[in-house]
Scaffold this active site. Structure first.
Site, short mmCIF file in Angstrom:
data_model
loop_
_atom_site.label_atom_id
_atom_site.label_comp_id
_atom_site.label_asym_id
_atom_site.label_seq_id
_atom_site.Cartn_x
_atom_site.Cartn_y
_atom_site.Cartn_z
N ALA A 43 71.23 14.28 -21.08
CA ALA A 43 70.96 14.87 -19.77
C ALA A 43 70.99 13.82 -18.67
CB ALA A 43 69.60 15.57 -19.80
N THR A 221 75.74 -4.37 -23.00
CA THR A 221 74.84 -4.59 -21.86
C THR A 221 73.81 -5.64 -22.23
OG1 THR A 221 73.52 -2.67 -22.54
CG2 THR A 221 75.20 -2.28 -20.88
N ALA A 250 65.78 4.95 -17.15
CA ALA A 250 67.11 5.58 -17.18
C ALA A 250 68.24 4.63 -16.78
CB ALA A 250 67.12 6.81 -16.29
N ALA A 251 67.96 3.33 -16.78
CA ALA A 251 68.97 2.38 -16.28
C ALA A 251 70.25 2.44 -17.10
CB ALA A 251 68.41 0.96 -16.30
N GLY A 252 70.12 2.39 -18.42
CA GLY A 252 71.30 2.42 -19.28
C GLY A 252 72.08 3.71 -19.14
N ASP A 253 71.34 4.83 -19.04
CA ASP A 253 71.99 6.14 -18.91
C ASP A 253 72.70 6.26 -17.57
OD1 ASP A 253 71.02 6.89 -21.39
OD2 ASP A 253 69.17 7.72 -20.55
#
Length: 304
Positions: A43, A221, A250-253
């Site tokens: 999401a 990353t 939520a940085a990676g997403d």
């Protein structure tokens, strides 16, 4: 429609609480700033891509509860095609309990709920969504059989497959060999390759391991150091932006969603990584998962 992204992945409701530090066994801490937020890696990535301008369809599953319906409506408000989100009877929507320490680090416990019911049968039902896309983006909060089948459908239709292998777990070579772009962090890269990634040299060794499996493009990353980007064995670090992080949830997403959006727009991989760095940098300056994800205007302004 051109430049279409299909995201297959998880939908969670996040219960977030701030803590001074992570409690030890048997310790009771007083937290603060409790909030309910919309999350789930699938999401988050779908929302990030939609907010920065992608045409997104989303294959996922929610429980037959109020929060699931509310989240589905929120996705629609972000412009996401939710026709492939299934409601699973007698099941709850996925749940994550997130502690965010004052240092900005987070600690997360997940209950899969309806995400565990994202079956091969449901993927088969929504095969056309995959085949009509230009890129299929997936993570590992969904059953591996579903991810594997979706990959097969994508490959048969000439759709590019991007896998963010999180949360980390070992994967069969038969799946990895069908991935076009993989985006692990250091921990995930180590679990998948057996190589401890600590710097540019070890990232290169891990990236080459992925290349030998047939994966053309590797993005590892490296947190504040940026991203190690390797294309067919030629690699370099593309640095990120320095910002004061308050919550990295939520940085990676956000990075993944923005990265594939930029690719769909025809940007080079390097420019797409820079664009994704900017979106992720904005997201860590705010609390929460989807609440922290920026829109296109904010990302474009970041470069000015």
């Amino acid at each position: 429609m051109k430049n279409k992204l299909c995201v297959l992945g998880s939908i969670n409701v996040d219960h977030v609480i701030r803590v001074p530090y992570f409690p030890k066994a048997g310790e009771t801490l007083t937290g603060y700033g409790y909030q309910i937020a919309y999350g789930g890696k699938g999401a988050n990535q779908a929302v990030a891509a939609a907010r920065v301008g992608a045409n997104v369809s989303f294959i996922g599953a929610i429980g037959d509860d109020q929060i699931g319906q509310t989240m589905k409506q929120a996705f629609e408000q972000d412009g996401i095609d939710t026709s492939a989100i299934s409601v699973i009877p007698n099941q709850s929507t996925g749940l994550a309990m997130i502690q965010v320490a004052d240092s900005g680090e987070n600690s997360i416990v997940i209950s899969a709920g309806a995400n565990a019911d994202l079956s091969e049968f449901l993927v088969e039902q929504h095969k056309s969504q995959i085949e009509q896309a230009d890129i299929l983006l997936m993570q590992l909060e969904s059953p591996l059989q579903a991810v594997t089948l979706a990959t097969k459908f994508a490959k048969s239709a000439g759709v590019k497959v991007v896998l963010n292998p999180a949360p980390a777990q070992p994967l069969p070579d038969s799946l990895l060999s069908h991935i076009d772009i993989i985006t692990p962090n250091e921990t995930e890269a180590e679990i998948l390759t057996g190589i401890k990634v600590t710097d540019e040299q070890t990232a290169a060794v891990a990236a080459n391991h992925f290349h030998q499996l047939g994966i053309e493009t590797v993005l590892i990353t490296l947190g504040s150091k940026g991203v190690y980007y390797s294309e067919k064995g030629q690699g370099e670090i593309i640095p990120g932006f320095r910002v004061d992080a308050v919550d990295t949830t939520a940085a990676g997403d956000t990075f993944n969603g923005a990265f594939v959006t930029a690719l769909l727009e025809g940007k080079s991989a390097k420019d797409a990584i820079r664009f994704a760095h900017a979106a992720a940098a904005i997201s860590v300056t705010r609390m929460g998962a989807q609440t922290a994800i920026p829109n296109r205007e904010e990302v474009d302004k970041f470069f000015i």
